[in-house]
Design an enzyme around this catalytic site. Structure first.
Site, PDB file in Angstrom:
ATOM      1  N   TRP A  33      10.940   5.087   1.856  1.00 58.44           N
ATOM      2  CA  TRP A  33      12.011   4.899   0.808  1.00 58.44           C
ATOM      3  C   TRP A  33      11.972   3.576   0.102  1.00 58.44           C
ATOM      4  O   TRP A  33      13.062   3.610  -0.612  1.00 58.44           O
ATOM      5  CB  TRP A  33      13.471   4.886   1.975  1.00 58.44           C
ATOM      6  CG  TRP A  33      13.349   4.119   3.304  1.00 58.44           C
ATOM      7  CD1 TRP A  33      13.003   4.609   4.430  1.00 58.44           C
ATOM      8  CD2 TRP A  33      13.195   2.677   3.384  1.00 58.44           C
ATOM      9  NE1 TRP A  33      13.015   3.869   5.571  1.00 58.44           N
ATOM     10  CE2 TRP A  33      12.989   2.540   4.822  1.00 58.44           C
ATOM     11  CE3 TRP A  33      13.463   1.750   2.741  1.00 58.44           C
ATOM     12  CZ2 TRP A  33      12.989   1.237   5.604  1.00 58.44           C
ATOM     13  CZ3 TRP A  33      13.488   0.294   3.461  1.00 58.44           C
ATOM     14  CH2 TRP A  33      13.231   0.261   4.635  1.00 58.44           C
ATOM     15  N   ASN A  34      11.092   2.725   0.672  1.00 57.16           N
ATOM     16  CA  ASN A  34      11.220   1.451   0.016  1.00 57.16           C
ATOM     17  C   ASN A  34      10.929   1.422  -1.578  1.00 57.16           C
ATOM     18  O   ASN A  34      11.643   0.580  -2.179  1.00 57.16           O
ATOM     19  CB  ASN A  34      10.625   0.346   0.807  1.00 57.16           C
ATOM     20  CG  ASN A  34       8.858   0.756   0.779  1.00 57.16           C
ATOM     21  OD1 ASN A  34       8.617   1.760   0.899  1.00 57.16           O
ATOM     22  ND2 ASN A  34       8.077  -0.323   0.828  1.00 57.16           N
ATOM     23  N   LYS A  48       7.346  15.320  -0.029  1.00 57.36           N
ATOM     24  CA  LYS A  48       8.534  15.178   0.874  1.00 57.36           C
ATOM     25  C   LYS A  48       9.016  14.016   0.684  1.00 57.36           C
ATOM     26  O   LYS A  48       8.244  12.791   1.542  1.00 57.36           O
ATOM     27  CB  LYS A  48       7.942  15.570   2.274  1.00 57.36           C
ATOM     28  CG  LYS A  48       8.979  16.133   3.221  1.00 57.36           C
ATOM     29  CD  LYS A  48      10.246  15.153   3.423  1.00 57.36           C
ATOM     30  CE  LYS A  48      10.065  14.245   4.444  1.00 57.36           C
ATOM     31  NZ  LYS A  48      11.039  13.278   4.672  1.00 57.36           N
ATOM     32  N   GLY A  63       3.640   5.386   4.983  1.00 53.41           N
ATOM     33  CA  GLY A  63       4.708   5.172   6.020  1.00 53.41           C
ATOM     34  C   GLY A  63       4.459   4.442   6.876  1.00 53.41           C
ATOM     35  O   GLY A  63       3.433   3.774   6.907  1.00 53.41           O
ATOM     36  N   GLU A  96      -1.519   5.381   4.067  1.00 55.36           N
ATOM     37  CA  GLU A  96      -1.056   4.001   3.726  1.00 55.36           C
ATOM     38  C   GLU A  96      -0.023   3.614   4.659  1.00 55.36           C
ATOM     39  O   GLU A  96       1.208   3.812   4.542  1.00 55.36           O
ATOM     40  CB  GLU A  96      -0.405   4.071   2.339  1.00 55.36           C
ATOM     41  CG  GLU A  96      -1.531   4.484   1.341  1.00 55.36           C
ATOM     42  CD  GLU A  96      -2.695   3.475   0.844  1.00 55.36           C
ATOM     43  OE1 GLU A  96      -2.352   2.158   1.037  1.00 55.36           O
ATOM     44  OE2 GLU A  96      -3.874   3.893   0.541  1.00 55.36           O
ATOM     45  N   LEU A  97      -0.375   2.636   5.543  1.00 56.49           N
ATOM     46  CA  LEU A  97       0.664   2.288   6.467  1.00 56.49           C
ATOM     47  C   LEU A  97       1.112   0.951   6.513  1.00 56.49           C
ATOM     48  O   LEU A  97       1.171   0.560   5.379  1.00 56.49           O
ATOM     49  CB  LEU A  97      -0.147   2.541   8.039  1.00 56.49           C
ATOM     50  CG  LEU A  97      -0.782   3.969   7.980  1.00 56.49           C
ATOM     51  CD1 LEU A  97      -1.425   4.280   9.487  1.00 56.49           C
ATOM     52  CD2 LEU A  97       0.331   5.210   8.017  1.00 56.49           C
ATOM     53  N   CYS A 126       5.511  -3.356   2.261  1.00 60.36           N
ATOM     54  CA  CYS A 126       4.438  -3.075   3.181  1.00 60.36           C
ATOM     55  C   CYS A 126       3.538  -4.087   3.369  1.00 60.36           C
ATOM     56  O   CYS A 126       3.006  -4.393   4.300  1.00 60.36           O
ATOM     57  CB  CYS A 126       3.665  -1.711   3.055  1.00 60.36           C
ATOM     58  SG  CYS A 126       3.033  -1.743   1.246  1.00 60.36           S
ATOM     59  N   GLU A 164       5.143  -5.093  13.126  1.00 58.96           N
ATOM     60  CA  GLU A 164       5.937  -5.119  11.881  1.00 58.96           C
ATOM     61  C   GLU A 164       7.268  -4.978  11.893  1.00 58.96           C
ATOM     62  O   GLU A 164       7.799  -3.980  12.576  1.00 58.96           O
ATOM     63  CB  GLU A 164       5.384  -3.981  10.868  1.00 58.96           C
ATOM     64  CG  GLU A 164       5.759  -3.992   9.316  1.00 58.96           C
ATOM     65  CD  GLU A 164       5.390  -2.657   8.589  1.00 58.96           C
ATOM     66  OE1 GLU A 164       5.478  -1.516   9.325  1.00 58.96           O
ATOM     67  OE2 GLU A 164       5.025  -2.719   7.415  1.00 58.96           O
TER      68      GLU A 164
HETATM   69  P1  NAD Z   1       8.476   6.639   8.391  1.00 60.27           P
HETATM   70  O1  NAD Z   1       6.952   6.494   8.913  1.00 60.27           O
HETATM   71  O2  NAD Z   1       9.420   6.595   9.361  1.00 60.27           O
HETATM   72  O3  NAD Z   1       8.687   7.516   7.410  1.00 60.27           O
HETATM   73  C1  NAD Z   1       7.827   7.963   6.268  1.00 60.27           C
HETATM   74  C2  NAD Z   1       8.136   9.455   5.862  1.00 60.27           C
HETATM   75  O4  NAD Z   1       7.453  10.219   6.755  1.00 60.27           O
HETATM   76  C3  NAD Z   1       9.472   9.841   5.548  1.00 60.27           C
HETATM   77  O5  NAD Z   1       9.516  10.820   4.572  1.00 60.27           O
HETATM   78  C4  NAD Z   1       9.828  10.562   6.876  1.00 60.27           C
HETATM   79  O6  NAD Z   1      10.651  11.639   6.715  1.00 60.27           O
HETATM   80  C5  NAD Z   1       8.360  11.234   7.265  1.00 60.27           C
HETATM   81  N1  NAD Z   1       8.296  11.591   8.523  1.00 60.27           N
HETATM   82  C6  NAD Z   1       8.660  10.996   9.773  1.00 60.27           C
HETATM   83  N2  NAD Z   1       8.368  11.691  10.833  1.00 60.27           N
HETATM   84  C7  NAD Z   1       7.362  12.532  10.465  1.00 60.27           C
HETATM   85  C8  NAD Z   1       6.591  13.521  11.277  1.00 60.27           C
HETATM   86  N3  NAD Z   1       6.786  13.665  12.419  1.00 60.27           N
HETATM   87  N4  NAD Z   1       5.699  14.272  10.265  1.00 60.27           N
HETATM   88  C9  NAD Z   1       5.895  14.117   9.123  1.00 60.27           C
HETATM   89  N5  NAD Z   1       6.600  13.368   8.325  1.00 60.27           N
HETATM   90  C10 NAD Z   1       7.266  12.581   9.003  1.00 60.27           C
HETATM   91  O7  NAD Z   1       8.413   5.133   7.312  1.00 60.27           O
HETATM   92  P2  NAD Z   1       9.700   4.547   6.707  1.00 60.27           P
HETATM   93  O8  NAD Z   1      10.521   3.547   7.557  1.00 60.27           O
HETATM   94  O9  NAD Z   1      10.260   5.512   5.699  1.00 60.27           O
HETATM   95  O10 NAD Z   1       8.911   3.405   5.976  1.00 60.27           O
HETATM   96  C11 NAD Z   1       8.589   2.289   6.345  1.00 60.27           C
HETATM   97  C12 NAD Z   1       7.110   2.215   6.558  1.00 60.27           C
HETATM   98  O11 NAD Z   1       6.254   2.330   5.577  1.00 60.27           O
HETATM   99  C13 NAD Z   1       6.630   0.642   6.719  1.00 60.27           C
HETATM  100  O12 NAD Z   1       5.612   0.692   8.121  1.00 60.27           O
HETATM  101  C14 NAD Z   1       5.886   0.112   5.679  1.00 60.27           C
HETATM  102  O13 NAD Z   1       4.966  -0.773   6.014  1.00 60.27           O
HETATM  103  C15 NAD Z   1       5.375   1.582   5.340  1.00 60.27           C
HETATM  104  N6  NAD Z   1       4.791   1.392   3.855  1.00 60.27           N
HETATM  105  C16 NAD Z   1       3.374   1.459   3.521  1.00 60.27           C
HETATM  106  C17 NAD Z   1       2.950   1.508   2.487  1.00 60.27           C
HETATM  107  C18 NAD Z   1       1.617   1.263   1.891  1.00 60.27           C
HETATM  108  O14 NAD Z   1       1.409   1.575   0.776  1.00 60.27           O
HETATM  109  N7  NAD Z   1       0.543   0.876   2.789  1.00 60.27           N
HETATM  110  C19 NAD Z   1       4.121   1.306   1.272  1.00 60.27           C
HETATM  111  C20 NAD Z   1       5.304   1.265   1.505  1.00 60.27           C
HETATM  112  C21 NAD Z   1       5.725   1.204   3.040  1.00 60.27           C
END
Ligand code: NAD
Length: 498
Positions: free
Chosen positions: A157-158, A181, A233, A255-256, A289, A390
């Protein structure tokens, strides 16, 4: 929960049409600044995800997309980019409603997002195979580089549209069809942006959006019609997705998250380093991130810098993300606010001391807003959980170091490896550190710079695969080797002489 007077209502975007979920269910989108529900979305279930994947597959197989030359495909992407540029302000406002990030940051992102489509659109007709000079000179052997099929893109979401575009632009340039998604916390801007592709002339079904939470994401990962998953995520979700996709041998790009060190040597330009430390962690309320969430300060300047950063932090203006004067907006959703709060409390329990912030912030104008004070913690070692995990919020952990060796050792002592910052005037030290740091991005005397033509991605548990830069397209292509015997001198294996 309060509901905004002009509630927006969004539906799924499948096969070029806005459709309801098969179940008819919906979910609410919260504005973290006001605490009001500002929109509703269709809640996609497995049936809807399967429908979107089928629509994408049909589009992928259709001449309208498959038969388009790479040059024309690239032009289409550029036309879409123009449409996004025209709507940048409107889409940026939508993002602010969803995630509470500053309007000026979201607008800057929306204005630069078309560059991804121009760059990768331009790359579409530069995907070339090779002719292989085989030992057997009567054979012509060459490679074709072909799209994978349907690509599933799951984003957080960020920075919803920007992060979608990191994967979407190279995936389209390579000739794939996609199902996106977005996060349940910020789906509206992704829907608005992808629907504009229709206006630009994309064949229906090349781009689809299913909205919902983890269940919808999991259905996309499990769908046998999806050839590849590109996930952005958290590390926890990334591990689940990699395992699930692995069980059906579908490739993933991950990309975590990160716990990036921002390292200041005593010989640095301290004014610049101070600004870099602050922007590194408090921009986007730390919900980035690449947030520089560990400040490593060399002992000779430790006290001075800590005091400078404390003073600046105390004067950061929290408020309405739509106001130009606001420096920090809210945390994007209640679960994330709770995570920040819990992690700061746990850190204090582990002996961390609070130099600034450390609590929720109450704003008279937004009594239901999800605000947290910009926070600086010190007095713990690098093995403390607050220095290892994090937060994804406005929390800086400060650690001292004596030597370059110690700085590199502390910086690398984390399971993450997304980014790192180095502040020094010594050019030799800067490049020594760049080689020693185990991170996908190293910034020297700057921080948080990312763009379309420079590769971005993680080392270690920050993920694998790269977005941005020309190599990003490789992740959405597969290579076919074509062999042609040019002579008629066919070797019959049954009459072969030994
Ligand atoms: P999240 O992992 O909770 O969710 C990310 C996405 O995955 C959402 O769309 C969510 O609905 C979906 N999701 C959740 N559970 C799932 C499953 N079991 N199977 C498939 N999809 C699923 O992350 P968040 O809280 O939305 O975002 C924050 C995280 O994202 C932080 O850890 C941040 O560092 C990371 N991030 C990484 C980058 C990068 O480019 N490396 C960029 C931005 C954010």
């Amino acid at each position: 929960m309060a509901v905004a007077a002009n509630l927006a209502q969004y539906r799924l975007y499948i096969g070029g049409e806005d459709v309801d979920a098969a179940s008819g269910e919906t979910f609410e989108a919260l504005n973290p600044t006001t605490g009001e529900v500002w929109a509703t979305h269709a809640l996609a279930g497995a049936e809807d995800v399967a429908r979107a994947v089928r629509a994408a597959r049909a589009a992928f197989d259709d001449e309208a997309w498959r038969g388009l030359s790479p040059t024309r495909r690239g032009r289409l992407m550029m036309r879409w980019a123009d449409r996004i540029g025209e709507r940048a302000e409107e889409i940026a406002r939508i993002e602010v409603s969803d995630n509470g990030k500053l309007y000026k940051e979201m607008l800057a992102q929306l204005r630069v997002i078309p560059e991804w489509l121009y760059y990768f659109g331009g790359l579409a007709d530069k995907v070339e195979g090779r002719v292989i000079p085989l030992d057997n000179t009567s054979v012509l052997n060459y490679t074709l580089r072909e799209p994978l099929g349907v690509v599933g893109i799951i984003v957080p979401w960020n920075s919803p549209v920007l992060l979608t575009m990191y994967a979407l632009a190279p995936a389209l340039a390579a000739g794939n069809a996609v199902v996106v998604k977005p996060s349940e916390h910020a789906a509206a801007s992704v829907l608005e942006t992808l629907r504009l592709a229709d206006e630009a002339g994309f064949p229906p079904g090349v781009l689809n959006v299913v909205t919902g939470a983890g269940e919808a994401g999991a259905a996309l990962v499990d769908d046998p019609g999806v050839a590849k998953i590109s996930f952005t995520g958290s590390e926890a979700t990334g591990k689940v997705i990699a395992a699930r996709a692995g069980s059906r041998l579908a490739p993933v790009t991950l990309e975590l998250g990160g716990k990036s060190p921002n390292i200041v040597f005593a010989d640095a330009a301290l004014d610049a380093a101070e600004a870099g430390l602050l922007a590194g962690i408090f921009a986007a309320s730390g919900q980035s991130c690449v947030a520089g969430s560990r400040a490593l300060l060399q002992r000779d300047v430790y006290e001075e810098l800590l005091e400078r950063v404390r003073q600046r932090t105390a004067s950061i203006v929290l408020g309405d993300p739509l106001d130009g004067g606001t420096q920090m907006g809210p945390i994007a959703n209640p679960a994330q606010l709770e995570r920040v709060e819990t992690m700061v409390e746990a850190a204090c329990g582990e002996g961390a001391r609070v130099l600034a912030g450390g609590e929720r912030a109450a704003l008279d104008r937004f009594p239901a807003g999800l605000f947290y004070e910009p926070t600086i913690l010190y007095g713990v070692g690098n093995d403390a959980r607050i220095a290892q995990d994090e937060v994804f919020g406005p929390v800086l952990t400060v650690l001292p170091f004596e030597t370059e060796d110690e700085a590199a050792a502390i910086a690398n002592a984390t399971r993450f490896g997304l980014a790192a910052g180095v502040w020094t005037r010594d050019v030799k030290r800067a490049h020594r550190m760049a080689r020693r740091l185990r991170a996908g991005t190293v910034w020297i005397n700057t921080y948080r710079a990312i763009t379309f033509n420079s590769p971005f991605g993680g080392y270690k548990e920050s993920g694998f695969g790269r977005v941005n830069g020309a190599e990003a397209i490789d992740g959405f292509l597969q290579t076919k080797s074509v062999w042609t015997e040019l002579s008629e001198d066919v070797q019959d294996p049954f009459v072969m002489k030994i």
